[in-house]
Scaffold this motif. Structure first.
Motif, PDB file in Angstrom:
ATOM      1  N   ALA A 117     -49.712  14.201  -8.997  1.00 62.80           N
ATOM      2  CA  ALA A 117     -49.912  15.634  -8.795  1.00 62.80           C
ATOM      3  C   ALA A 117     -48.625  16.421  -8.993  1.00 62.80           C
ATOM      4  O   ALA A 117     -48.647  17.549  -9.509  1.00 62.80           O
ATOM      5  N   ALA A 118     -47.486  15.834  -8.623  1.00 67.43           N
ATOM      6  CA  ALA A 118     -46.208  16.537  -8.763  1.00 67.43           C
ATOM      7  C   ALA A 118     -45.896  16.796 -10.235  1.00 67.43           C
ATOM      8  O   ALA A 118     -45.422  17.883 -10.601  1.00 67.43           O
TER       9      ALA A 118
ATOM     10  N   GLN B 275     -48.214  19.568 -11.558  1.00 69.88           N
ATOM     11  CA  GLN B 275     -47.809  20.889 -11.083  1.00 69.88           C
ATOM     12  C   GLN B 275     -46.549  21.364 -11.804  1.00 69.88           C
ATOM     13  O   GLN B 275     -46.443  22.525 -12.196  1.00 69.88           O
ATOM     14  N   ARG B 276     -45.614  20.447 -12.012  1.00 68.74           N
ATOM     15  CA  ARG B 276     -44.349  20.797 -12.670  1.00 68.74           C
ATOM     16  C   ARG B 276     -44.573  21.245 -14.105  1.00 68.74           C
ATOM     17  O   ARG B 276     -43.806  22.060 -14.641  1.00 68.74           O
TER      18      ARG B 276
ATOM     19  N   ASN C  34     -47.411  22.726 -15.237  1.00 60.70           N
ATOM     20  CA  ASN C  34     -48.463  23.733 -15.283  1.00 60.70           C
ATOM     21  C   ASN C  34     -49.793  23.142 -15.735  1.00 60.70           C
ATOM     22  O   ASN C  34     -50.543  23.739 -16.505  1.00 60.70           O
TER      23      ASN C  34
ATOM     24  N   GLU D 199     -53.501  20.785 -14.713  1.00 59.63           N
ATOM     25  CA  GLU D 199     -54.471  20.508 -13.669  1.00 59.63           C
ATOM     26  C   GLU D 199     -55.560  19.608 -14.222  1.00 59.63           C
ATOM     27  O   GLU D 199     -55.721  19.479 -15.448  1.00 59.63           O
TER      28      GLU D 199
END
Length: 470
Positions: A316-317, A320-321, A323, A325
């Motif tokens: 997930a990191a 998120q880093r 952009n 999903e």
């Protein structure tokens, strides 16, 4: 992205050769004039790089059957190519010339115009003519396949060697040295540190020991010798014969070997820019398909091949880093300047998910070796190129509005623009010279072999850098 696959070569076009019954019916058509015309045409086949291919055995009885088979095979080689590119590449969708050669041969024999018919089959444009002339010039130079005129002995920093001038010229063509680079003014020129560093960069790209020493492997990649260049031109002539004789007047040609894009408007070249093409293993395939819309602020749905490959196991990191999903099991990167597609995508009609697009890594365009993608083509200053196309299409207002929205939006072109993805490592440059680039995908070998050239250990580009973009 679906990469092009190089498959086993096919020796020659044979589908045009008729059954023997047809030959018998037309036996009387081979009068002495037609026999002489065919012999004359075959004797002149070197101008097409076909001098190593045997179409009619020397000293054969030259029966009508043999003459007809030779005439059709040679006509096929001139009109459509000696090889069938769809048997070499998967996929391959560039349009090819279509002709009923058997019927045309019958007409030529009946009308006594065999010589003229054969002469009209090959491409008749200026580029083909210049490549043909250069091939004949190189062919006339003393050489053999074992020692193709590149000289012997290694070249190390500080050496004075007449080959340095040709090395510098080729490094400039390959963008390893700037256009204003020139060899040392000494005669013979000196192999300097600057040239050696450029050679080292090329050696790294091609998996050669990066020792800055010019040896046989480096010389083969550079295509310095007359034999190497003649071989490369013969392959280029064959590739040209695969293509339709009248390409679309308004089109975009992407030379995937040289990583260059050319935009033609009504037959006039109006724009040239650098691109990043597919890397070895995920090569940009030889295709023709049109751009039908511009995509402003695109999102990127990561192909499963990348999701389960380079991105396998990311958490997930990481998402998120970058952009990203997860949507229904797919990784999707949202719109933005860090998107792998950049700020514009040029959507194309094809089933292989191949298209042109912007990039979030514009520094790649400054490299000499620009084969980094998974098959799609990244365009230098893609926003500027999109603006140019929008102006030409009369959709500038719609395009600018979509651009300013910040979210993904689609803008249809008024008229679709054909895009040809073509592999050319020999071509005529903007100065009218025959330009030689390396063979990054190693695709020349099977074609050269079918054309009668001795097999050799071709070195193709090596790309070890990780790049998750399409």
């Amino acid at each position: 992205m679906l990469a092009a696959t190089l498959t086993a070569p096919v020796a020659a076009q044979t589908s045009a050769v008729p059954a023997s019954g047809v030959v018998a019916e037309l036996a009387s058509s081979w009068d002495e004039a037609s026999r002489l015309a065919l012999r004359s045409a075959l004797a002149d086949r070197a101008r097409h790089g076909l001098d190593r291919v045997v179409f009619l055995e020397e000293g054969s009885a030259e029966s009508d059957d043999a003459l007809r088979a030779a005439a059709l095979r040679y006509a096929g080689a001139l009109g459509r190519g000696l090889l069938d590119p769809t048997h070499l590449h998967d996929p391959y969708s560039l349009p090819r010339p279509i002709a009923d050669l058997a019927k045309q041969l019958d007409n030529a024999l009946t009308e006594g115009t065999l010589r003229e018919w054969l002469a009209a089959l090959a491409p008749r444009d200026e580029e083909y003519a210049r490549l043909s002339l250069r091939y004949l010039e190189l062919r006339a130079l003393p050489r053999d396949d074992g020692d193709p005129g590149i000289g012997s002995g290694l070249i190390e920093v500080g050496d004075a060697d007449p080959r340095v001038s040709a090395i510098v010229e080729q490094l400039v063509m390959g963008e390893y040295l700037p256009p204003d680079a020139a060899p040392d003014t000494e005669s013979p020129p000196i192999y300097t540190d600057r040239v050696a560093n450029a050679v080292k960069a090329l050696q790294r790209d091609y998996g050669i020991a990066a020792d800055r020493i010019v040896g046989p492997a480096t010389l083969r990649v550079l295509n310095l010798g007359a034999g190497d260049k003649a071989r490369a031109i013969a392959v280029a002539l064959e590739r040209r014969r695969w293509l339709e004789r009248e390409p679309p007047a308004t089109r975009i040609d992407v030379n995937t070997a040289a990583s260059l894009l050319h935009y033609y408007r009504e037959g006039v070249l109006v724009d040239t820019r650098r691109v990043v093409a597919g890397k070895p293993g995920t090569e940009t395939p030889p295709l023709q398909s049109p751009i039908y819309r511009l995509v402003a602020n695109p999102t990127w749905t990561v192909p499963k091949s990348i999701q389960h490959g380079e991105l396998a196991g990311v958490g997930a990191a990481y998402l998120q880093r970058h952009n990203m999903e997860l949507r229904g099991g797919w990784i999707v990167q949202r719109s933005g300047t860090d998107n792998a597609l950049g700020l514009v995508k040029f959507d194309m009609h094809n089933e292989h998910a191949i298209y042109l697009h912007d990039t979030s890594a514009p520094e790649l365009f400054e490299r000499s070796h620009r084969h980094r993608s998974h098959g799609c083509v990244r365009v230098e200053d893609a926003l500027g190129f999109a603006r140019m196309l929008a102006e030409d299409q009369g959709i500038t207002e719609a395009w600018e509005a979509a651009r300013g929205g910040g979210e993904q939006q689609f803008v249809q072109l008024s008229t679709e623009i054909p895009v040809r993805l073509i592999y050319r490592n020999v071509f005529i440059d903007k100065d009218g010279k025959v330009a030689f680039r390396t063979d990054p995908y190693g695709w020349n070998g099977p074609i050269a072999k079918a054309l009668g050239f001795a097999e050799r250990a071709d070195t193709k580009l090596r790309s070890d850098e990780t790049d998750i973009a399409p």
